[in-house]
Enzyme design. Structure first.
Site, PDB file in Angstrom:
ATOM      1  N   ASN A 157       0.831  -1.203   0.000  1.00 34.24           N
ATOM      2  CA  ASN A 157       0.000   0.000   0.000  1.00 34.24           C
ATOM      3  C   ASN A 157       0.867   1.255   0.000  1.00 34.24           C
ATOM      4  O   ASN A 157       1.809   1.383   0.793  1.00 34.24           O
ATOM      5  CB  ASN A 157      -0.887   0.015   1.250  1.00 34.24           C
ATOM      6  CG  ASN A 157      -1.836   1.191   1.271  1.00 34.24           C
ATOM      7  OD1 ASN A 157      -2.769   1.259   0.475  1.00 34.24           O
ATOM      8  ND2 ASN A 157      -1.609   2.129   2.191  1.00 34.24           N
ATOM      9  N   GLU A 158       0.587   2.173  -0.908  1.00 39.72           N
ATOM     10  CA  GLU A 158       1.203   3.503  -0.959  1.00 39.72           C
ATOM     11  C   GLU A 158       2.672   3.456  -0.560  1.00 39.72           C
ATOM     12  O   GLU A 158       3.081   4.022   0.455  1.00 39.72           O
ATOM     13  CB  GLU A 158       0.415   4.455  -0.065  1.00 39.72           C
ATOM     14  CG  GLU A 158      -1.039   4.554  -0.514  1.00 39.72           C
ATOM     15  CD  GLU A 158      -1.889   5.450   0.373  1.00 39.72           C
ATOM     16  OE1 GLU A 158      -1.360   5.971   1.375  1.00 39.72           O
ATOM     17  OE2 GLU A 158      -3.089   5.616   0.067  1.00 39.72           O
TER      18      GLU A 158
ATOM     19  N   TYR B  64      -7.641  11.292  -3.602  1.00 36.52           N
ATOM     20  CA  TYR B  64      -8.189  12.096  -2.523  1.00 36.52           C
ATOM     21  C   TYR B  64      -8.056  13.570  -2.914  1.00 36.52           C
ATOM     22  O   TYR B  64      -8.459  13.947  -4.006  1.00 36.52           O
ATOM     23  CB  TYR B  64      -7.498  11.749  -1.196  1.00 36.52           C
ATOM     24  CG  TYR B  64      -7.831  10.336  -0.726  1.00 36.52           C
ATOM     25  CD1 TYR B  64      -8.994  10.072  -0.008  1.00 36.52           C
ATOM     26  CD2 TYR B  64      -6.988   9.269  -1.022  1.00 36.52           C
ATOM     27  CE1 TYR B  64      -9.315   8.784   0.406  1.00 36.52           C
ATOM     28  CE2 TYR B  64      -7.297   7.978  -0.609  1.00 36.52           C
ATOM     29  CZ  TYR B  64      -8.460   7.736   0.109  1.00 36.52           C
ATOM     30  OH  TYR B  64      -8.774   6.470   0.513  1.00 36.52           O
TER      31      TYR B  64
ATOM     32  N   GLU C 153      -8.201   3.349  -4.183  1.00 35.60           N
ATOM     33  CA  GLU C 153      -8.838   3.990  -3.031  1.00 35.60           C
ATOM     34  C   GLU C 153      -9.352   5.352  -3.466  1.00 35.60           C
ATOM     35  O   GLU C 153      -8.735   6.020  -4.299  1.00 35.60           O
ATOM     36  CB  GLU C 153      -7.856   4.220  -1.877  1.00 35.60           C
ATOM     37  CG  GLU C 153      -7.417   3.018  -1.115  1.00 35.60           C
ATOM     38  CD  GLU C 153      -6.545   3.412   0.082  1.00 35.60           C
ATOM     39  OE1 GLU C 153      -6.613   4.596   0.503  1.00 35.60           O
ATOM     40  OE2 GLU C 153      -5.804   2.558   0.579  1.00 35.60           O
TER      41      GLU C 153
ATOM     42  N   TRP D 254     -12.806   3.659  -0.288  1.00 34.70           N
ATOM     43  CA  TRP D 254     -12.288   3.550   1.086  1.00 34.70           C
ATOM     44  C   TRP D 254     -13.304   4.172   2.027  1.00 34.70           C
ATOM     45  O   TRP D 254     -13.646   5.335   1.859  1.00 34.70           O
ATOM     46  CB  TRP D 254     -10.956   4.294   1.207  1.00 34.70           C
ATOM     47  CG  TRP D 254     -10.339   4.049   2.551  1.00 34.70           C
ATOM     48  CD1 TRP D 254     -10.619   4.704   3.725  1.00 34.70           C
ATOM     49  CD2 TRP D 254      -9.372   3.055   2.866  1.00 34.70           C
ATOM     50  NE1 TRP D 254      -9.880   4.188   4.750  1.00 34.70           N
ATOM     51  CE2 TRP D 254      -9.103   3.170   4.258  1.00 34.70           C
ATOM     52  CE3 TRP D 254      -8.700   2.073   2.137  1.00 34.70           C
ATOM     53  CZ2 TRP D 254      -8.198   2.344   4.912  1.00 34.70           C
ATOM     54  CZ3 TRP D 254      -7.797   1.268   2.780  1.00 34.70           C
ATOM     55  CH2 TRP D 254      -7.553   1.397   4.159  1.00 34.70           C
TER      56      TRP D 254
END
Length: 553
Positions: free
Chosen positions: A167-168, A236, A263, A292
């Site tokens: 993840n990331e 985001y 996400e 998410w």
């Protein structure tokens, strides 16, 4: 999920503690010809820039993230996620570097629960989050070691799972090493015998504001000996406009590289993501998305819970939007055919033949093709554009709509293209009739012979009135013309005066009316139209006149 940044700005050292328990918290080497996929194709695999099942069915992920590693007692959530319409779940695991390790037995149980609930399972290691910036974060190499250690739980499950390596895997420091680190982790897993489809996350806390993943994706894909890697961006605050969403995802689809939104949310501390644009663009391009997250968020971002306290009957406004809103999960998810979903192996009826492609916007290196849609008893899921050379064909790209913008063509060359339609079971139609396209010589036509002014003269909820002025800046008159542009936000033309419109997806062409057909040297004509818009109404960035680029005035 982790602390976010605004564009280019480093996050503060204080971490948000997202989703910890509440108590304690490219150059495109594959462009034009399309990214080819795994030769093994033992299960879920990449081909032509798309994720396919083992039987060739085009599979588009529609689902959510579930924070298993912090809430191991909430595996019933998978049944609730499935009941609300999802076809995929991304499951958070830990390598033990930062949180309690999920061992092979637990991973095998997660996979079993995914299969029991007819969900494709994306498994991810969360300990890599923010490596290089967040204290204690693990490297991608360390994540690869974890996957090798639990390989016994994953062997033979290639039809059902995708391995999301980490993840990331980089924050906003050291992200320049993302490509090398990612290539190394992919190679390590392939050397260990992993045949699974792999997924890699973007750096910059997943949001790739530096475009490191975007610009290196082709080389990373090519470094996988199985050509079976897909890319995941997290959207985001960096993605707070429709133009940003469309441009980022479009760069991958244009290059024939597999991308999904791994996400995203409806709000965040680093800005307000445009969730409507994310959903609409993913649907238009036929790309996967995983929201998410199901439940259990902490650290001030509880608003990202889709249900309260893991209660499927206590859905939040974010959950309602994602599952039941426009372009949401309930309306767009199709169950994987490995579970007998729609268009499964029992479907043997091919779609009807697509219409003959029509070429527009021809330049020295590209062209836009559009065609009449096919029909199918279970629904057309994709169109495959091919280059035809005598009796041979070369895959160019696959799209879900009825138009395709092709790039990377050879200048001053005759090309022949055709289209196939494909349904969810992988049945392919007869090939369409062909269209011949000759690209221009030298380079894209330089602006100078024309200029175009575009303006919105009136706008109301869901509708607007536009005006386009075409100026002849050359030394001789223009008699008869075809104007072209692409809308950025899904706008559609409903009525026009001064010209006759044609529209296929985002691509618009205009043929003149009799009284606007002639444009004297130094003169201009104006056309007007009404149209619809939703969410954003961005002006087109480029125009062509008879295939030549015009200046924008």
């Amino acid at each position: 999920m982790r602390p976010r940044t605004t564009r280019g700005a480093a996050v503060s050292g204080a971490l948000l503690g997202l989703l910890l328990p509440l108590s304690g918290l490219g150059q495109s080497a594959q462009a034009a010809s399309g990214a080819t996929g795994s030769t093994a194709a033992t299960g879920l695999h990449v081909s032509g820039g798309r994720l396919l099942e083992g039987n060739g069915n085009d599979f588009v992920m529609r689902g959510v993230n579930h924070a298993h590693t912090w809430y191991t007692g909430e595996l019933d959530s998978l049944a609730h996620i499935k009941a609300k319409g999802a076809n995929t779940v991304r499951v958070v695991l830990s390598s033990g570097d930062r949180w309690t390790r999920n061992d092979a037995s637990d991973v095998a149980n997660v996979v079993s629960e995914c299969k029991a609930n007819r969900l494709i399972c994306v498994l991810e290691v969360h300990d890599t989050t923010g490596y290089g910036e967040q204290s204690g974060a693990a490297s991608l190499d360390r994540a690869a070691d974890y996957w090798i250690s639990v390989k016994s739980a994953l062997e033979g499950q290639e039809d059902y799972i995708v391995v999301n390596i980490g993840n990331e895997p980089h924050g906003n420091s050291g992200y320049e090493s993302w490509a090398d680190d990612t290539r190394g982790a992919i190679g390590k897993l392939r050397d260990a015998g992993f045949d699974h489809a792999l997924m890699v996350d973007a750096p910059n806390w997943g949001q790739d504001w530096s475009f490191t993943m975007r610009d290196n994706a082709a080389s990373v894909f090519a470094a996988d000996p199985d050509r079976n890697t897909m890319f995941s961006v997290h959207m985001y605050g960096v993605f707070d406009t429709a133009a940003e969403v469309r441009d980022y995802l479009g760069r991958f689809t244009d290059a024939g590289l597999p991308i999904l939104v791994g996400e995203f949310g409806h709000d965040h501390s680093d800005g307000n993501p445009d969730e409507d644009a994310i959903l609409a663009t993913a649907e238009e391009f036929g790309l996967g998305y995983l929201g998410w997250s199901w439940s259990g968020n902490g650290g001030g971002v509880e608003y990202l819970d889709m249900v309260e306290g893991f209660d499927p009957d206590a859905m939040t406004s974010w959950g309602e939007r994602l599952f039941n809103g426009a372009n949401g999960i309930a309306a767009t998810a199709r169950e994987a055919t490995v579970y007998g979903g729609s268009g499964g192996p029992g479907d043997t009826t091919a779609p009807t033949r697509p219409g003959t492609p029509v070429a527009s916007g021809v330049t020295s290196t590209g062209v836009t093709l559009s065609w009449a849609a096919s029909s199918d008893d279970t629904g057309v899921t994709a169109y495959d554009v091919v280059r035809v050379d005598g009796s041979s064909e070369t895959a160019v790209r696959s799209v879900t709509g009825t138009s395709a913008q092709l790039t990377g063509l050879t200048a001053g060359t005759s090309h022949t293209f055709a289209v196939y339609a494909r349904d969810a079971a992988g049945n392919r139609s007869e090939r369409s009739a062909t269209v011949d396209v000759t690209t221009g010589r030298g380079g894209d036509p330089a602006p100078g012979a024309c200029s175009v002014g575009y303006s919105v003269v009136g706008q109301w909820q869901g509708g607007f009135q536009g005006e386009v002025t075409v100026r002849n800046t050359g030394a001789s008159a223009i008699s008869g013309w075809t104007l072209g542009w692409r809308f950025a936000d899904g706008q559609t033309i409903t009525n026009m005066w001064g010209g006759t419109p044609g529209q296929s997806g985002a691509a618009v062409t205009v043929e003149p009316a009799s009284y606007t057909a002639d444009i004297p040297a130094g003169g201009s004509v104006t056309i007007g139209f009404t149209g619809t818009w939703n969410g954003a109404n961005t002006a087109p960035e480029a125009f062509t006149l008879d295939g030549a680029a015009c200046a924008v005035s």
